[in-house]
Design a protein around this motif. Structure first.
Motif, PDB file in Angstrom:
ATOM      1  N   TYR A  30       0.830  -1.205   0.000  1.00 50.34           N
ATOM      2  CA  TYR A  30       0.000   0.000   0.000  1.00 50.34           C
ATOM      3  C   TYR A  30       0.867   1.258   0.000  1.00 50.34           C
ATOM      4  O   TYR A  30       0.616   2.198  -0.757  1.00 50.34           O
ATOM      5  N   VAL A  31       1.916   1.263   0.804  1.00 47.46           N
ATOM      6  CA  VAL A  31       2.808   2.422   0.878  1.00 47.46           C
ATOM      7  C   VAL A  31       3.559   2.600  -0.434  1.00 47.46           C
ATOM      8  O   VAL A  31       3.640   3.716  -0.968  1.00 47.46           O
ATOM      9  N   ILE A  32       4.094   1.520  -0.978  1.00 50.84           N
ATOM     10  CA  ILE A  32       4.859   1.624  -2.223  1.00 50.84           C
ATOM     11  C   ILE A  32       3.966   2.091  -3.361  1.00 50.84           C
ATOM     12  O   ILE A  32       4.344   2.988  -4.127  1.00 50.84           O
ATOM     13  N   HIS A  33       2.789   1.521  -3.492  1.00 54.95           N
ATOM     14  CA  HIS A  33       1.880   1.942  -4.560  1.00 54.95           C
ATOM     15  C   HIS A  33       1.500   3.408  -4.418  1.00 54.95           C
ATOM     16  O   HIS A  33       1.542   4.160  -5.396  1.00 54.95           O
ATOM     17  N   GLY A  34       1.122   3.803  -3.225  1.00 53.50           N
ATOM     18  CA  GLY A  34       0.678   5.181  -3.015  1.00 53.50           C
ATOM     19  C   GLY A  34       1.760   6.196  -3.302  1.00 53.50           C
ATOM     20  O   GLY A  34       1.540   7.193  -4.002  1.00 53.50           O
ATOM     21  N   VAL A  35       2.963   5.952  -2.805  1.00 52.73           N
ATOM     22  CA  VAL A  35       4.049   6.920  -2.972  1.00 52.73           C
ATOM     23  C   VAL A  35       4.552   6.933  -4.404  1.00 52.73           C
ATOM     24  O   VAL A  35       4.725   8.004  -5.006  1.00 52.73           O
ATOM     25  N   LEU A  36       4.785   5.771  -4.994  1.00 47.28           N
ATOM     26  CA  LEU A  36       5.319   5.741  -6.355  1.00 47.28           C
ATOM     27  C   LEU A  36       4.331   6.278  -7.378  1.00 47.28           C
ATOM     28  O   LEU A  36       4.724   6.976  -8.318  1.00 47.28           O
ATOM     29  N   ILE A  37       3.069   5.970  -7.210  1.00 52.04           N
ATOM     30  CA  ILE A  37       2.079   6.495  -8.148  1.00 52.04           C
ATOM     31  C   ILE A  37       1.969   8.007  -8.002  1.00 52.04           C
ATOM     32  O   ILE A  37       1.872   8.720  -9.000  1.00 52.04           O
ATOM     33  N   THR A  64      -4.296  10.190  -7.508  1.00 51.78           N
ATOM     34  CA  THR A  64      -3.634   9.003  -6.976  1.00 51.78           C
ATOM     35  C   THR A  64      -4.641   7.947  -6.547  1.00 51.78           C
ATOM     36  O   THR A  64      -4.434   6.753  -6.775  1.00 51.78           O
ATOM     37  N   ASP A  65      -5.716   8.352  -5.948  1.00 51.45           N
ATOM     38  CA  ASP A  65      -6.739   7.402  -5.498  1.00 51.45           C
ATOM     39  C   ASP A  65      -7.303   6.627  -6.685  1.00 51.45           C
ATOM     40  O   ASP A  65      -7.468   5.406  -6.616  1.00 51.45           O
ATOM     41  N   TYR A  66      -7.554   7.325  -7.770  1.00 49.39           N
ATOM     42  CA  TYR A  66      -8.090   6.694  -8.974  1.00 49.39           C
ATOM     43  C   TYR A  66      -7.107   5.679  -9.548  1.00 49.39           C
ATOM     44  O   TYR A  66      -7.466   4.533  -9.844  1.00 49.39           O
ATOM     45  N   PHE A  67      -5.842   6.087  -9.692  1.00 55.18           N
ATOM     46  CA  PHE A  67      -4.846   5.187 -10.265  1.00 55.18           C
ATOM     47  C   PHE A  67      -4.524   4.018  -9.346  1.00 55.18           C
ATOM     48  O   PHE A  67      -4.228   2.927  -9.804  1.00 55.18           O
ATOM     49  N   THR A  68      -4.592   4.231  -8.045  1.00 54.46           N
ATOM     50  CA  THR A  68      -4.341   3.142  -7.108  1.00 54.46           C
ATOM     51  C   THR A  68      -5.424   2.079  -7.219  1.00 54.46           C
ATOM     52  O   THR A  68      -5.127   0.883  -7.212  1.00 54.46           O
ATOM     53  N   THR A  69      -6.677   2.479  -7.344  1.00 51.34           N
ATOM     54  CA  THR A  69      -7.746   1.488  -7.486  1.00 51.34           C
ATOM     55  C   THR A  69      -7.606   0.718  -8.793  1.00 51.34           C
ATOM     56  O   THR A  69      -7.826  -0.496  -8.819  1.00 51.34           O
ATOM     57  N   ILE A  70      -7.204   1.385  -9.870  1.00 50.39           N
ATOM     58  CA  ILE A  70      -6.995   0.686 -11.142  1.00 50.39           C
ATOM     59  C   ILE A  70      -5.844  -0.302 -11.020  1.00 50.39           C
ATOM     60  O   ILE A  70      -5.936  -1.445 -11.479  1.00 50.39           O
ATOM     61  N   LEU A  71      -4.749   0.110 -10.379  1.00 54.77           N
ATOM     62  CA  LEU A  71      -3.594  -0.770 -10.210  1.00 54.77           C
ATOM     63  C   LEU A  71      -3.929  -1.959  -9.317  1.00 54.77           C
ATOM     64  O   LEU A  71      -3.526  -3.089  -9.604  1.00 54.77           O
ATOM     65  N   GLU A  72      -4.667  -1.732  -8.248  1.00 56.77           N
ATOM     66  CA  GLU A  72      -5.073  -2.827  -7.364  1.00 56.77           C
ATOM     67  C   GLU A  72      -5.932  -3.847  -8.121  1.00 56.77           C
ATOM     68  O   GLU A  72      -5.742  -5.053  -7.972  1.00 56.77           O
ATOM     69  N   LYS A  73      -6.876  -3.366  -8.935  1.00 62.73           N
ATOM     70  CA  LYS A  73      -7.714  -4.279  -9.716  1.00 62.73           C
ATOM     71  C   LYS A  73      -6.884  -5.073 -10.712  1.00 62.73           C
ATOM     72  O   LYS A  73      -7.103  -6.270 -10.910  1.00 62.73           O
ATOM     73  N   PHE A  74      -5.914  -4.408 -11.345  1.00 59.83           N
ATOM     74  CA  PHE A  74      -5.060  -5.090 -12.313  1.00 59.83           C
ATOM     75  C   PHE A  74      -4.224  -6.176 -11.644  1.00 59.83           C
ATOM     76  O   PHE A  74      -4.120  -7.293 -12.152  1.00 59.83           O
ATOM     77  N   ILE A  75      -3.649  -5.875 -10.486  1.00 62.58           N
ATOM     78  CA  ILE A  75      -2.835  -6.849  -9.773  1.00 62.58           C
ATOM     79  C   ILE A  75      -3.683  -8.019  -9.296  1.00 62.58           C
ATOM     80  O   ILE A  75      -3.292  -9.188  -9.421  1.00 62.58           O
ATOM     81  N   GLN A  76      -4.871  -7.737  -8.768  1.00 67.87           N
ATOM     82  CA  GLN A  76      -5.756  -8.818  -8.315  1.00 67.87           C
ATOM     83  C   GLN A  76      -6.184  -9.689  -9.489  1.00 67.87           C
ATOM     84  O   GLN A  76      -6.326 -10.910  -9.343  1.00 67.87           O
ATOM     85  N   LYS A  77      -6.384  -9.083 -10.650  1.00 70.71           N
ATOM     86  CA  LYS A  77      -6.788  -9.829 -11.837  1.00 70.71           C
ATOM     87  C   LYS A  77      -5.648 -10.757 -12.293  1.00 70.71           C
ATOM     88  O   LYS A  77      -5.890 -11.891 -12.693  1.00 70.71           O
ATOM     89  N   LYS A  78      -4.405 -10.263 -12.222  1.00 73.53           N
ATOM     90  CA  LYS A  78      -3.271 -11.071 -12.634  1.00 73.53           C
ATOM     91  C   LYS A  78      -2.947 -12.177 -11.640  1.00 73.53           C
ATOM     92  O   LYS A  78      -2.556 -13.278 -12.017  1.00 73.53           O
ATOM     93  N   ILE A  79      -3.097 -11.884 -10.347  1.00 71.87           N
ATOM     94  CA  ILE A  79      -2.788 -12.875  -9.315  1.00 71.87           C
ATOM     95  C   ILE A  79      -3.858 -13.959  -9.269  1.00 71.87           C
ATOM     96  O   ILE A  79      -3.567 -15.132  -9.101  1.00 71.87           O
ATOM     97  N   GLY A  80      -5.092 -13.557  -9.423  1.00 73.47           N
ATOM     98  CA  GLY A  80      -6.127 -14.584  -9.441  1.00 73.47           C
ATOM     99  C   GLY A  80      -7.252 -14.242  -8.628  1.00 73.47           C
ATOM    100  O   GLY A  80      -7.956 -14.084  -7.907  1.00 73.47           O
TER     101      GLY A  80
END
Length: 100
Positions: free
Chosen positions: A43-50, A84-100
């Motif tokens: 969560y910290v890495i995604h928020g800060v880097l994005i 950032t909130d918008y892009f974080t939710t998109i990234l979280e959905k993408f990662i969850q989709k790839k992981i399963g």
């Protein structure tokens, strides 16, 4: 412009992005369910880097349009804080989709 000024400007942009990322984390921490340290680190890495990326991207776009340097940094930071909130939710959905 010499290389030192170029590095100094972009380092300042990254610092602004980092501060905005921390502000984003403080704003959204209560809404996020974090169960372990791995989720907290992610969560910290995604928020800060994005936030840093959006700040830099906004700066480059506004700089290309010919606006002054300080205004470009401020507008890039504003875009990062709001987006950032918008892009974080998109990234979280993408990662969850790839992981399963």
């Amino acid at each position: 412009m010499n290389w030192f000024d170029y590095i100094k400007e972009h380092l300042f942009i990254l610092i602004v992005g980092f501060i905005i990322g921390i502000m984003f984390l403080l704003k959204g921490y209560e809404k996020t369910e974090i169960n372990n340290k791995k989720q907290l680190v992610r969560y910290v890495i995604h928020g800060v880097l994005i936030s840093m990326f959006i700040t830099w991207l906004g700066f480059e776009i506004f700089h290309y349009l010919g606006l002054p340097y300080k205004l470009c940094v401020a507008l890039g930071g504003g875009c990062a804080y709001l987006g950032t909130d918008y892009f974080t939710t998109i990234l979280e959905k993408f990662i969850q989709k790839k992981i399963g």
